[in-house]
Design an enzyme around this catalytic site. Structure first.
Site, PDB file in Angstrom:
ATOM      1  CB  CYS A  78     -33.096  -6.084 -60.671  1.00  0.00           C
ATOM      2  SG  CYS A  78     -32.286  -6.015 -59.081  1.00  0.00           S
ATOM      3  CG  HIS A 170     -37.312  -4.301 -59.144  1.00  0.00           C
ATOM      4  ND1 HIS A 170     -37.523  -5.612 -59.495  1.00  0.00           N
ATOM      5  CD2 HIS A 170     -36.140  -4.289 -58.467  1.00  0.00           C
ATOM      6  CE1 HIS A 170     -36.539  -6.366 -59.051  1.00  0.00           C
ATOM      7  NE2 HIS A 170     -35.686  -5.584 -58.424  1.00  0.00           N
ATOM      8  CD  GLU A 172     -40.409  -5.195 -61.781  1.00  0.00           C
ATOM      9  OE1 GLU A 172     -39.851  -4.299 -62.436  1.00  0.00           O
ATOM     10  OE2 GLU A 172     -39.808  -5.894 -60.930  1.00  0.00           O
TER      11      GLU A 172
HETATM   12  N1  GLN Z   1     -29.398  -9.601 -55.951  1.00  0.00           N
HETATM   13  C1  GLN Z   1     -29.974 -10.244 -57.113  1.00  0.00           C
HETATM   14  C2  GLN Z   1     -28.895 -10.896 -57.959  1.00  0.00           C
HETATM   15  O1  GLN Z   1     -27.758 -10.643 -57.757  1.00  0.00           O
HETATM   16  C3  GLN Z   1     -30.750  -9.269 -57.935  1.00  0.00           C
HETATM   17  C4  GLN Z   1     -31.873  -8.680 -57.108  1.00  0.00           C
HETATM   18  C5  GLN Z   1     -33.126  -8.404 -57.886  1.00  0.00           C
HETATM   19  O2  GLN Z   1     -33.280  -8.784 -59.041  1.00  0.00           O
HETATM   20  N2  GLN Z   1     -34.048  -7.768 -57.232  1.00  0.00           N
HETATM   21  O3  GLN Z   1     -29.182 -11.659 -58.826  1.00  0.00           O
END
Ligand code: GLN
Length: 194
Positions: A78, A170, A172
């Site tokens: 992410c 994610h 994890e």
């Molecule tokens: N929206 C976050 C970003 O742009 C990422 C979201 C996340 O890691 N769950 O950094």
């Protein structure tokens, strides 16, 4: 196998637990010296702007790039995936820029802040992986040599180049340790193509 979790902000504890359960000796990385001797590093989800700015402040951008050049594997999830990208649409935020790909932050909009969906991942045996997406980015395109391992409704969700892995969801946050185990196998050098 020693693997680290970048311990600045975000899902640090969850990744540390997942790596431990997948068989690694886990190190929390707050400073450049913590990277010594690591075969792999997870960059967790969180807020990519915050994590990137603090990485610069602590000297971790340069240190991580240097360790990757020496062969350390990296798995960005992410926000971590955003930090690995060369191209972040509409943003000049600090980044590692180690993976030739274009990402769009918060690409699913407010209506779908978070959701879960099954995802088939190339190279992962058994049933699909449960993808937990939280204000997730989309990988819009990848450059030459970057392999697409999974898609979510057509959008690229997991990619790999050599020992660098990046996913928009994610792993994890589920009890399934197959992706962390897959990453540790990459980091161990079993399959270091590219
Ligand atoms: N929206 C976050 C970003 O742009 C990422 C979201 C996340 O890691 N769950 O950094």
């Amino acid at each position: 196998m020693r693997a680290g979790v970048l311990d600045i902000q975000g899902d640090v504890a969850e990744h540390a637990r997942a790596l431990g359960e997948a068989g690694a000796e886990v190190v929390r990385v707050k400073r450049p010296r913590d990277l010594e001797g690591l075969q792999g590093l997870v960059i967790p989800g969180g807020e990519s702007t915050t994590i990137g700015l603090l990485m610069e402040e602590y000297g971790l951008m340069e240190a991580v790039r240097r360790r990757v050049a020496e062969g350390m594997a990296v798995f960005g999830t992410c926000a971590g995936a955003i930090l690995l990208a060369t191209d972040i649409v509409g943003s000049d935020q600090p980044r590692l820029g180690l993976l030739d790909m274009r990402v769009r932050r918060n690409a699913y909009g407010r209506q779908r802040e978070s959701f879960e969906e099954e995802i088939a991942v190339a190279g992962i045996e058994g049933p699909p992986v449960r993808g937990v997406f939280i204000r997730a980015p989309v990988i819009e395109s990848v450059g030459p040599g970057v392999e697409v391992l999974a898609r979510h409704r057509g959008a690229i969700a997991l990619v790999r180049k050599g020992r660098i892995l990046a996913g928009t969801f994610h792993p994890e946050l589920t009890g399934d340790r197959r992706l962390h185990a897959h990453f540790l196998a990459l980091a161990a050098g079993g399959d270091a193509a590219g």
